[in-house]
Design a protein around this motif. Structure first.
Motif, PDB file in Angstrom:
ATOM      1  N   TYR A   1       1.319 -53.689  18.254  1.00 36.25           N
ATOM      2  CA  TYR A   1       1.742 -54.422  19.440  1.00 36.25           C
ATOM      3  C   TYR A   1       2.841 -55.431  19.158  1.00 36.25           C
ATOM      4  O   TYR A   1       3.441 -55.958  20.079  1.00 36.25           O
ATOM      5  N   LEU A   2       3.157 -55.710  17.908  1.00 38.81           N
ATOM      6  CA  LEU A   2       4.307 -56.524  17.534  1.00 38.81           C
ATOM      7  C   LEU A   2       5.094 -55.736  16.501  1.00 38.81           C
ATOM      8  O   LEU A   2       4.587 -55.438  15.423  1.00 38.81           O
ATOM      9  N   ARG A   3       6.341 -55.372  16.850  1.00 43.20           N
ATOM     10  CA  ARG A   3       7.140 -54.505  15.989  1.00 43.20           C
ATOM     11  C   ARG A   3       8.470 -55.155  15.641  1.00 43.20           C
ATOM     12  O   ARG A   3       9.488 -54.864  16.236  1.00 43.20           O
ATOM     13  N   HIS A   4       8.479 -56.017  14.695  1.00 37.39           N
ATOM     14  CA  HIS A   4       9.705 -56.559  14.126  1.00 37.39           C
ATOM     15  C   HIS A   4      10.032 -55.673  12.928  1.00 37.39           C
ATOM     16  O   HIS A   4       9.118 -55.154  12.285  1.00 37.39           O
ATOM     17  N   PRO A   5      11.312 -55.480  12.582  1.00 37.73           N
ATOM     18  CA  PRO A   5      11.614 -54.601  11.435  1.00 37.73           C
ATOM     19  C   PRO A   5      10.921 -55.003  10.132  1.00 37.73           C
ATOM     20  O   PRO A   5      10.588 -54.154   9.320  1.00 37.73           O
ATOM     21  N   LYS A   6      10.680 -56.294   9.931  1.00 39.33           N
ATOM     22  CA  LYS A   6      10.064 -56.727   8.675  1.00 39.33           C
ATOM     23  C   LYS A   6       8.634 -57.222   8.826  1.00 39.33           C
ATOM     24  O   LYS A   6       8.002 -57.574   7.839  1.00 39.33           O
ATOM     25  N   PHE A   7       8.109 -57.275  10.040  1.00 36.29           N
ATOM     26  CA  PHE A   7       6.740 -57.761  10.237  1.00 36.29           C
ATOM     27  C   PHE A   7       6.116 -57.045  11.424  1.00 36.29           C
ATOM     28  O   PHE A   7       6.696 -57.011  12.506  1.00 36.29           O
TER      29      PHE A   7
ATOM     30  N   ARG B   1       1.688 -55.795   8.509  1.00 35.47           N
ATOM     31  CA  ARG B   1       2.565 -55.209   7.508  1.00 35.47           C
ATOM     32  C   ARG B   1       3.743 -56.169   7.379  1.00 35.47           C
ATOM     33  O   ARG B   1       4.413 -56.477   8.356  1.00 35.47           O
ATOM     34  N   TRP B   2       4.002 -56.637   6.169  1.00 39.27           N
ATOM     35  CA  TRP B   2       5.096 -57.574   5.935  1.00 39.27           C
ATOM     36  C   TRP B   2       6.048 -56.960   4.931  1.00 39.27           C
ATOM     37  O   TRP B   2       5.723 -56.832   3.752  1.00 39.27           O
ATOM     38  N   GLY B   3       7.195 -56.527   5.400  1.00 40.88           N
ATOM     39  CA  GLY B   3       8.200 -55.862   4.591  1.00 40.88           C
ATOM     40  C   GLY B   3       8.775 -54.690   5.360  1.00 40.88           C
ATOM     41  O   GLY B   3       8.139 -54.164   6.270  1.00 40.88           O
ATOM     42  N   GLN B   4       9.994 -54.281   4.984  1.00 47.78           N
ATOM     43  CA  GLN B   4      10.632 -53.204   5.725  1.00 47.78           C
ATOM     44  C   GLN B   4      10.296 -51.833   5.137  1.00 47.78           C
ATOM     45  O   GLN B   4       9.727 -51.002   5.814  1.00 47.78           O
ATOM     46  N   GLN B   5      10.660 -51.572   3.897  1.00 45.11           N
ATOM     47  CA  GLN B   5      10.352 -50.295   3.251  1.00 45.11           C
ATOM     48  C   GLN B   5       9.126 -50.369   2.342  1.00 45.11           C
ATOM     49  O   GLN B   5       8.511 -49.353   2.052  1.00 45.11           O
ATOM     50  N   GLN B   6       8.795 -51.559   1.891  1.00 43.62           N
ATOM     51  CA  GLN B   6       7.612 -51.782   1.076  1.00 43.62           C
ATOM     52  C   GLN B   6       7.209 -53.237   1.226  1.00 43.62           C
ATOM     53  O   GLN B   6       8.013 -54.073   1.614  1.00 43.62           O
ATOM     54  N   GLY B   7       5.960 -53.529   0.962  1.00 42.41           N
ATOM     55  CA  GLY B   7       5.526 -54.914   1.085  1.00 42.41           C
ATOM     56  C   GLY B   7       4.021 -55.056   1.133  1.00 42.41           C
ATOM     57  O   GLY B   7       3.277 -54.165   0.715  1.00 42.41           O
TER      58      GLY B   7
ATOM     59  N   GLY C   1     -14.639 -53.155   5.009  1.00 38.86           N
ATOM     60  CA  GLY C   1     -15.001 -54.538   4.739  1.00 38.86           C
ATOM     61  C   GLY C   1     -14.387 -55.477   5.761  1.00 38.86           C
ATOM     62  O   GLY C   1     -13.687 -55.062   6.680  1.00 38.86           O
ATOM     63  N   ALA C   2     -14.615 -56.766   5.591  1.00 42.54           N
ATOM     64  CA  ALA C   2     -14.155 -57.761   6.552  1.00 42.54           C
ATOM     65  C   ALA C   2     -12.697 -58.148   6.333  1.00 42.54           C
ATOM     66  O   ALA C   2     -11.969 -58.426   7.276  1.00 42.54           O
ATOM     67  N   ILE C   3     -12.263 -58.187   5.080  1.00 39.38           N
ATOM     68  CA  ILE C   3     -10.890 -58.555   4.724  1.00 39.38           C
ATOM     69  C   ILE C   3     -10.372 -57.496   3.767  1.00 39.38           C
ATOM     70  O   ILE C   3     -11.055 -57.106   2.830  1.00 39.38           O
ATOM     71  N   ASN C   4      -9.153 -57.043   4.004  1.00 38.63           N
ATOM     72  CA  ASN C   4      -8.566 -55.967   3.215  1.00 38.63           C
ATOM     73  C   ASN C   4      -7.115 -56.317   2.942  1.00 38.63           C
ATOM     74  O   ASN C   4      -6.349 -56.540   3.875  1.00 38.63           O
ATOM     75  N   LEU C   5      -6.688 -56.361   1.684  1.00 42.94           N
ATOM     76  CA  LEU C   5      -5.317 -56.707   1.309  1.00 42.94           C
ATOM     77  C   LEU C   5      -4.760 -55.687   0.331  1.00 42.94           C
ATOM     78  O   LEU C   5      -5.499 -55.151  -0.494  1.00 42.94           O
ATOM     79  N   GLY C   6      -3.439 -55.458   0.413  1.00 44.45           N
ATOM     80  CA  GLY C   6      -2.851 -54.502  -0.504  1.00 44.45           C
ATOM     81  C   GLY C   6      -1.355 -54.366  -0.361  1.00 44.45           C
ATOM     82  O   GLY C   6      -0.667 -55.270   0.115  1.00 44.45           O
ATOM     83  N   TYR C   7      -0.841 -53.188  -0.753  1.00 46.79           N
ATOM     84  CA  TYR C   7       0.582 -52.902  -0.837  1.00 46.79           C
ATOM     85  C   TYR C   7       0.861 -51.605  -0.093  1.00 46.79           C
ATOM     86  O   TYR C   7       0.064 -50.681  -0.133  1.00 46.79           O
ATOM     87  N   PHE C   8       2.017 -51.530   0.590  1.00 47.48           N
ATOM     88  CA  PHE C   8       2.399 -50.303   1.275  1.00 47.48           C
ATOM     89  C   PHE C   8       3.831 -49.921   0.901  1.00 47.48           C
ATOM     90  O   PHE C   8       4.619 -50.767   0.472  1.00 47.48           O
ATOM     91  N   ILE C   9       4.141 -48.659   1.100  1.00 47.87           N
ATOM     92  CA  ILE C   9       5.500 -48.157   0.925  1.00 47.87           C
ATOM     93  C   ILE C   9       5.774 -47.152   2.032  1.00 47.87           C
ATOM     94  O   ILE C   9       4.914 -46.332   2.361  1.00 47.87           O
ATOM     95  N   ARG C  10       6.969 -47.244   2.643  1.00 49.86           N
ATOM     96  CA  ARG C  10       7.395 -46.305   3.681  1.00 49.86           C
ATOM     97  C   ARG C  10       8.421 -45.349   3.093  1.00 49.86           C
ATOM     98  O   ARG C  10       9.275 -45.764   2.322  1.00 49.86           O
ATOM     99  N   PHE C  11       8.336 -44.106   3.510  1.00 52.84           N
ATOM    100  CA  PHE C  11       9.338 -43.126   3.052  1.00 52.84           C
ATOM    101  C   PHE C  11       9.617 -42.109   4.131  1.00 52.84           C
ATOM    102  O   PHE C  11       8.965 -42.059   5.129  1.00 52.84           O
TER     103      PHE C  11
END
Length: 188
Positions: free
Chosen positions: A115-121, A161-167, A178-188
């Motif tokens: 529902y919020l689509r900024h290129p980096k967030f 999601r915080w980052g454009q191609q990865q973050g 679980g209740a809280i989940n944190l990690g890393y993503f990459i777009r391709f």
């Protein structure tokens, strides 16, 4: 049920109108097994209680600008050891030693609405309903094992999601991740 899961799995990998695909790896320090440990605590005779935490791998494709469909794999494990107090033990041996191991494996299709689509967030909410398999192995004084399987769910109240191609990525919700989940993503 198997046909529905297969259909959703295939849809996650078809890129008919998809703009991008994502792969994310996340960890939940507050998984269901960790919550179980917090609620149950330790009991008399228990010498060790270890919870691994939920590890998740998710592959997703955008169906349009605001809707994402994917598949999630999750693994979590807990180990407890100790001795059973003699008044709980049906055995003639007083305070027999035990080791209990529980492992959870889950595969589930994921549907996220951004529902919020900024290129980096990006902010999103989502739902996941899938198949869970839990293996429980007890050795020593408890000496019984079982396997449990069935439907499981995850409701993501707030994901980011915080980052454009990865973050960085994460979510707050309840269910198998679980209740809280944190990690890393990459777009391709």
């Amino acid at each position: 049920m198997k046909k529905l899961l297969l259909l959703l799995f295939c849809c996650a990998f078809l890129r008919t109108e998809a703009q991008t695909t994502e792969l994310s790896l996340t960890y939940s320090p507050l998984s269901l097994y960790q919550l179980e440990k917090l609620v149950d605590g330790s009991f008399e005779g228990q010498s060790k209680y270890f919870v691994l935490g939920a590890f998740n791998m998710e592959y997703s494709s955008y169906l349009n600008n605001w809707l994402k469909l994917g598949i999630n794999l999750m693994y979590d494990k807990t180990v407890s050891e100790g001795s059973i107090p003699f008044y709980y033990s049906p055995l003639s041996v007083k305070n027999p030693e035990y080791r209990s191991t529980k492992s959870a494996f889950i595969i589930a299709p994921v549907l996220d609405f951004e529902y919020l689509r900024h290129p980096k967030f990006k902010l999103s909410s989502g739902l996941s309903i899938g198949y869970g398999y839990e293996r429980i192995r007890n050795e020593g004084g408890l000496n019984q094992s079982m396997n449990i399987n069935g439907l499981t769910f995850q409701i993501n109240l707030l994901g980011f999601r915080w980052g454009q191609q990865q973050g960085l990525t994460g979510n707050i919700g309840f269910g198998y991740k679980g209740a809280i989940n944190l990690g890393y993503f990459i777009r391709f």
